[in-house]
Design an enzyme around this catalytic site. Structure first.
Site, PDB file in Angstrom:
ATOM      1  N   ARG A   1       9.724  -6.734  11.981  1.00 36.71           N
ATOM      2  CA  ARG A   1       9.285  -7.610  13.069  1.00 36.71           C
ATOM      3  C   ARG A   1       9.684  -9.059  12.841  1.00 36.71           C
ATOM      4  NH1 ARG A   1       3.182  -6.076  12.654  1.00 36.71           N
ATOM      5  NH2 ARG A   1       3.913  -6.390  10.543  1.00 36.71           N
TER       6      ARG A   1
ATOM      7  N   LYS B   1       7.139   8.487   0.821  1.00 31.35           N
ATOM      8  CA  LYS B   1       5.771   8.907   0.575  1.00 31.35           C
ATOM      9  C   LYS B   1       4.835   7.764   0.941  1.00 31.35           C
ATOM     10  CE  LYS B   1       4.074   7.791  -3.957  1.00 31.35           C
ATOM     11  NZ  LYS B   1       3.782   8.119  -5.316  1.00 31.35           N
TER      12      LYS B   1
ATOM     13  N   ASP C   1      11.191  12.363  -2.502  1.00 34.03           N
ATOM     14  CA  ASP C   1      10.347  12.322  -3.695  1.00 34.03           C
ATOM     15  C   ASP C   1      11.296  11.827  -4.777  1.00 34.03           C
ATOM     16  OD1 ASP C   1       9.127  12.852  -6.161  1.00 34.03           O
ATOM     17  OD2 ASP C   1       7.810  14.309  -5.213  1.00 34.03           O
ATOM     18  N   HIS C   2      11.154  10.555  -5.134  1.00 31.72           N
ATOM     19  CA  HIS C   2      12.212   9.968  -5.968  1.00 31.72           C
ATOM     20  C   HIS C   2      12.293  10.622  -7.352  1.00 31.72           C
ATOM     21  CE1 HIS C   2       8.847   7.430  -7.289  1.00 31.72           C
ATOM     22  NE2 HIS C   2       9.514   7.285  -8.403  1.00 31.72           N
TER      23      HIS C   2
ATOM     24  N   LYS D   1      15.919  11.792 -10.214  1.00 29.77           N
ATOM     25  CA  LYS D   1      16.133  11.363 -11.607  1.00 29.77           C
ATOM     26  C   LYS D   1      17.140  12.277 -12.296  1.00 29.77           C
ATOM     27  CE  LYS D   1      11.549   9.326 -12.252  1.00 29.77           C
ATOM     28  NZ  LYS D   1      11.816   7.986 -12.751  1.00 29.77           N
TER      29      LYS D   1
ATOM     30  N   GLU E   1       1.333   6.010 -17.309  1.00 29.96           N
ATOM     31  CA  GLU E   1       1.728   4.643 -16.986  1.00 29.96           C
ATOM     32  C   GLU E   1       0.865   3.671 -17.779  1.00 29.96           C
ATOM     33  OE1 GLU E   1       2.747   4.126 -12.516  1.00 29.96           O
ATOM     34  OE2 GLU E   1       1.102   5.548 -12.590  1.00 29.96           O
TER      35      GLU E   1
ATOM     36  N   ASP F   1      -1.616  10.695  -5.183  1.00 34.37           N
ATOM     37  CA  ASP F   1      -0.508   9.782  -5.401  1.00 34.37           C
ATOM     38  C   ASP F   1       0.580  10.394  -6.293  1.00 34.37           C
ATOM     39  OD1 ASP F   1       0.582   7.173  -4.982  1.00 34.37           O
ATOM     40  OD2 ASP F   1       0.080   6.656  -7.051  1.00 34.37           O
TER      41      ASP F   1
ATOM     42  N   HIS G   1       4.891  14.407  -7.081  1.00 29.60           N
ATOM     43  CA  HIS G   1       5.823  14.313  -8.205  1.00 29.60           C
ATOM     44  C   HIS G   1       5.608  15.412  -9.267  1.00 29.60           C
ATOM     45  CE1 HIS G   1       6.766  10.624  -6.311  1.00 29.60           C
ATOM     46  NE2 HIS G   1       5.798   9.902  -6.830  1.00 29.60           N
TER      47      HIS G   1
ATOM     48  N   LYS H   1      -3.127   5.985 -15.187  1.00 27.78           N
ATOM     49  CA  LYS H   1      -2.744   4.577 -15.287  1.00 27.78           C
ATOM     50  C   LYS H   1      -3.445   3.950 -16.484  1.00 27.78           C
ATOM     51  CE  LYS H   1      -1.771   3.902 -10.419  1.00 27.78           C
ATOM     52  NZ  LYS H   1      -0.327   3.728 -10.601  1.00 27.78           N
TER      53      LYS H   1
HETATM   54  P1  NAP Z   1       5.674  -3.557   2.688  1.00 29.75           P
HETATM   55  O1  NAP Z   1       6.119  -4.392   1.551  1.00 29.75           O
HETATM   56  O2  NAP Z   1       4.332  -3.829   3.308  1.00 29.75           O
HETATM   57  O3  NAP Z   1       6.792  -3.686   3.831  1.00 29.75           O
HETATM   58  C1  NAP Z   1       6.616  -3.143   5.104  1.00 29.75           C
HETATM   59  C2  NAP Z   1       7.862  -3.429   5.912  1.00 29.75           C
HETATM   60  O4  NAP Z   1       7.674  -2.871   7.210  1.00 29.75           O
HETATM   61  C3  NAP Z   1       8.166  -4.904   6.108  1.00 29.75           C
HETATM   62  O5  NAP Z   1       9.555  -5.066   6.176  1.00 29.75           O
HETATM   63  C4  NAP Z   1       7.516  -5.184   7.460  1.00 29.75           C
HETATM   64  O6  NAP Z   1       8.119  -6.328   8.025  1.00 29.75           O
HETATM   65  C5  NAP Z   1       7.865  -3.906   8.199  1.00 29.75           C
HETATM   66  N1  NAP Z   1       6.963  -3.609   9.319  1.00 29.75           N
HETATM   67  C6  NAP Z   1       5.614  -3.586   9.315  1.00 29.75           C
HETATM   68  N2  NAP Z   1       5.147  -3.299  10.531  1.00 29.75           N
HETATM   69  C7  NAP Z   1       6.210  -3.118  11.321  1.00 29.75           C
HETATM   70  C8  NAP Z   1       6.386  -2.816  12.704  1.00 29.75           C
HETATM   71  N3  NAP Z   1       5.350  -2.624  13.526  1.00 29.75           N
HETATM   72  N4  NAP Z   1       7.643  -2.698  13.180  1.00 29.75           N
HETATM   73  C9  NAP Z   1       8.708  -2.879  12.378  1.00 29.75           C
HETATM   74  N5  NAP Z   1       8.609  -3.180  11.077  1.00 29.75           N
HETATM   75  C10 NAP Z   1       7.387  -3.311  10.558  1.00 29.75           C
HETATM   76  O7  NAP Z   1       5.676  -2.001   2.335  1.00 29.75           O
HETATM   77  P2  NAP Z   1       6.572  -1.261   1.230  1.00 29.75           P
HETATM   78  O8  NAP Z   1       5.891  -1.387  -0.079  1.00 29.75           O
HETATM   79  O9  NAP Z   1       7.978  -1.683   1.330  1.00 29.75           O
HETATM   80  O10 NAP Z   1       6.400   0.255   1.675  1.00 29.75           O
HETATM   81  C11 NAP Z   1       7.078   0.841   2.767  1.00 29.75           C
HETATM   82  C12 NAP Z   1       6.801   2.331   2.779  1.00 29.75           C
HETATM   83  O11 NAP Z   1       7.289   2.904   1.578  1.00 29.75           O
HETATM   84  C13 NAP Z   1       5.315   2.683   2.819  1.00 29.75           C
HETATM   85  O12 NAP Z   1       5.153   3.876   3.524  1.00 29.75           O
HETATM   86  C14 NAP Z   1       4.969   2.911   1.357  1.00 29.75           C
HETATM   87  O13 NAP Z   1       3.878   3.778   1.206  1.00 29.75           O
HETATM   88  C15 NAP Z   1       6.242   3.551   0.874  1.00 29.75           C
HETATM   89  N6  NAP Z   1       6.480   3.419  -0.572  1.00 29.75           N
HETATM   90  C16 NAP Z   1       6.565   2.187  -1.143  1.00 29.75           C
HETATM   91  C17 NAP Z   1       6.821   2.092  -2.497  1.00 29.75           C
HETATM   92  C18 NAP Z   1       6.966   0.764  -3.176  1.00 29.75           C
HETATM   93  O14 NAP Z   1       7.258   0.746  -4.373  1.00 29.75           O
HETATM   94  N7  NAP Z   1       6.779  -0.345  -2.495  1.00 29.75           N
HETATM   95  C19 NAP Z   1       6.999   3.248  -3.268  1.00 29.75           C
HETATM   96  C20 NAP Z   1       6.933   4.483  -2.648  1.00 29.75           C
HETATM   97  C21 NAP Z   1       6.674   4.555  -1.295  1.00 29.75           C
HETATM   98  P3  NAP Z   1       7.401  -7.170   9.210  1.00 29.75           P
HETATM   99  O15 NAP Z   1       5.996  -7.425   8.773  1.00 29.75           O
HETATM  100  O16 NAP Z   1       8.246  -8.402   9.331  1.00 29.75           O
HETATM  101  O17 NAP Z   1       7.481  -6.319  10.416  1.00 29.75           O
END
Ligand code: NAP
Length: 483
Positions: A51, A148, A177-178, A182, A216, A235, A240, A331
């Site tokens: 956004r 996930k 599932d990363h 690996k 972890e 989680d 995993h 953890k």
């Molecule tokens: P994050 O840091 O909160 O990022 C969310 C992203 O989505 C931002 O780019 C945000 O940008 C965008 N977004 C939010 N609402 C939106 C909307 N209505 N329309 C379009 N874009 C939107 O989350 P994240 O950690 O990257 O995680 C993303 C997904 O991956 C989640 O499902 C999470 O569970 C999964 N995941 C994350 C990790 C990790 O290590 N971070 C690991 C495994 C899985 P704007 O706010 O500018 O829209």
């Protein structure tokens, strides 16, 4: 040593959530590494979407920062980074609104692989899928990648599957599932199915038990509110650890083909027995080492969410009847270590007097750190003094085997994204697999939720709760040390 890099077909990859944490830490640095390795052709494009009202230059600057932070210095080449940034574009799109979709439609081109990475909260999957279809952006050949958590129980996973399947066929959906990306995890399949050595012994008759550990050192690190809706079972175990168990326990597929492999994994999940309360230990870390405990990290001072879980699983089929699979993850433990240890039974008869020196053969598959495999073998203790036995490791560390090329081994995300572009779903979870895993996990979770019991406290920096040690002691076994 590392095989030649074969470029993938030109592609357009749209990353929804392209400015988020996952995109910045894993997806975009990973794509840079593949570009730098020559696997991503210069006519491919990556389109960030979120956004935020970013200019293309601002998005490129953000990605340049990510590369500087998350790519090893030796792989950071100014000219290559410059060329990579030219492949990046940005469109402000609201998953739930109308803005940006027409622009995304306009930049579509024919003759390239089209992939859409949903790196956003699962609650947005439906909105994005629906708009990709209604705006005529994603056709039958498009691929969607979802992160996930894939549901938090069977009902929500089913609902997510249904939402995605309203717009895409199963062969278009890539559930990440990363762990499956690996190197060692894939090597597990090579070791099992490309050698004659292990398969004849790979059954309850010769295998005493299997331990799967993902430990972890970090706590929930500011994600307490989210973690309280999840816990270690949801989680880590349902996805995993379950995937690792499947790769150890599955029958040989007829071919290394996506559905052949996933059919066999599904059979394992369906053959898992229900796990009763006596076979589960849940834990919560205490404060220690200058850091707060789980209850400090959670926003709920009475939280009963587990930051640790150990359980004993049984697979009811011919191959595994009677061999327990012990799973644990947690953890704030002593060390960051992930491994699978397959412990073999004793020989049927010992011809040596030195029974004292005897230890079981153990095949240890280390996922991290120091990826590699180790086979613990008995040999004669060298030197005079009669026939005394000792245990030695037959060690295959990837770092040693690959030398300097070890650095070149792609990380899990890089490999998986390239598999999406190649159209290979072998290392992605199929919808029925995810649902079967929840069907196994749901009653376990319901068990402790209805009993309202508390997880056992454990010291930060320890190996986990006392009761987890007892889980194995009762069976005359011990956990391997976490190190
Ligand atoms: P994050 O840091 O909160 O990022 C969310 C992203 O989505 C931002 O780019 C945000 O940008 C965008 N977004 C939010 N609402 C939106 C909307 N209505 N329309 C379009 N874009 C939107 O989350 P994240 O950690 O990257 O995680 C993303 C997904 O991956 C989640 O499902 C999470 O569970 C999964 N995941 C994350 C990790 C990790 O290590 N971070 C690991 C495994 C899985 P704007 O706010 O500018 O829209």
């Amino acid at each position: 040593m590392v095989s030649r890099v074969i470029p993938v077909d030109p592609f357009d990859l749209v990353i929804f959530g392209g400015t988020g944490d996952l995109a910045r830490r894993k997806i975009l640095p990973g794509l840079y590494r593949r570009f730098e390795a020559g696997q991503m052709t210069a006519d491919s494009r990556i389109i960030g979407a979120a956004r935020g009202d970013l200019t293309e230059d601002a998005f490129r600057a953000l990605v340049a920062e990510s590369i500087a932070e998350f790519v090893p210095k030796a792989r950071q080449d100014k000219a290559v980074i410059g060329a990579f940034l030219q492949r990046l574009h940005y469109i402000a799109i609201d998953a739930k609104g109308d803005g940006g979709w027409a622009q995304l439609k306009e930049v579509q081109r024919d003759g390239v692989v089209k992939a859409f990475y949903f790196s956003v909260a699962p609650a947005l999957f439906g909105d994005i899928a629906e708009r990709l279809k209604s705006h005529g952006i994603a056709g039958r050949d498009a691929r969607v990648v979802v992160e996930k958590p894939f549901g938090r129980d069977l009902a929500s996973a089913r609902a997510l599957n249904e939402t995605l399947r309203q717009h895409f066929k199963e062969d278009q959906i890539y559930r990440i599932d990363h762990y499956l990306g690996k190197e060692t995890v894939q090597n597990l399949m090579a070791v099992r199915f490309a050698n004659i050595l292990f398969e004849p012994l790979w059954k309850a008759e010769y295998i005493d038990h299997v331990q799967i550990t993902v430990a972890e050192t970090v706590g929930v690190e500011g994600r307490g509110a989210y973690y309280d809706t999840s816990g270690a079972m949801r989680d880590m175990v349902q996805n995993h650890l379950m995937q690792l168990l499947c790769l150890i326990a599955m029958e040989p597929p007829y071919h290394f083909d996506p559905d052949a492999v996933r059919d066999e994994k599904l059979k394992v999940i369906r053959a898992l027995d229900p796990v009763g309360p006596d076979a589960i230990v849940r834990g919560q870390y205490l404060a220690g080492g200058g850091q707060g405990g789980y209850l400090d990290d959670s926003e709920n001072p009475d939280s009963r969410t587990e930051s640790y879980i150990a359980l004993k699983a049984h697979i009811s089929n011919w191959r595994w009847k009677g061999t327990p699979f012990y799973l644990r993850t947690g953890k704030r433990l002593r060390a960051r270590a992930s491994e699978i240890a397959v412990t073999f039974k004793e020989p049927p008869h010992s011809i040596f007097d030195d029974a004292e020196g005897w230890r079981e053969n153990v095949l240890v598959i280390r996922l991290q750190p120091n990826e590699g495999m180790n086979l613990m073998m008995m040999i004669k203790e060298p030197g005079p003094g009669g026939m005394r036995l000792m245990q030695v490791p037959l060690d295959m560390s990837f770092a040693d085997a690959l030398g300097a090329d070890h650095e070149e081994v792609p990380d899990a995300y890089e490999r998986l994204i390239m598999d999406v572009i190649r159209g290979n779903q072998t290392l992605f979870m199929r919808g029925d697999e995810v649902e079967a895993a929840w069907a196994w996990a749901d009653p376990i979770i319901a068990g402790w939720e209805t009993r309202a019991d508390r997880p056992q406290a454990y010291d930060a920096g320890s190996s986990g709760p006392e009761d987890a040690l007892m889980l194995l002691h009762r069976d005359g076994r011990r956990w391997r040390e976490i190190r």
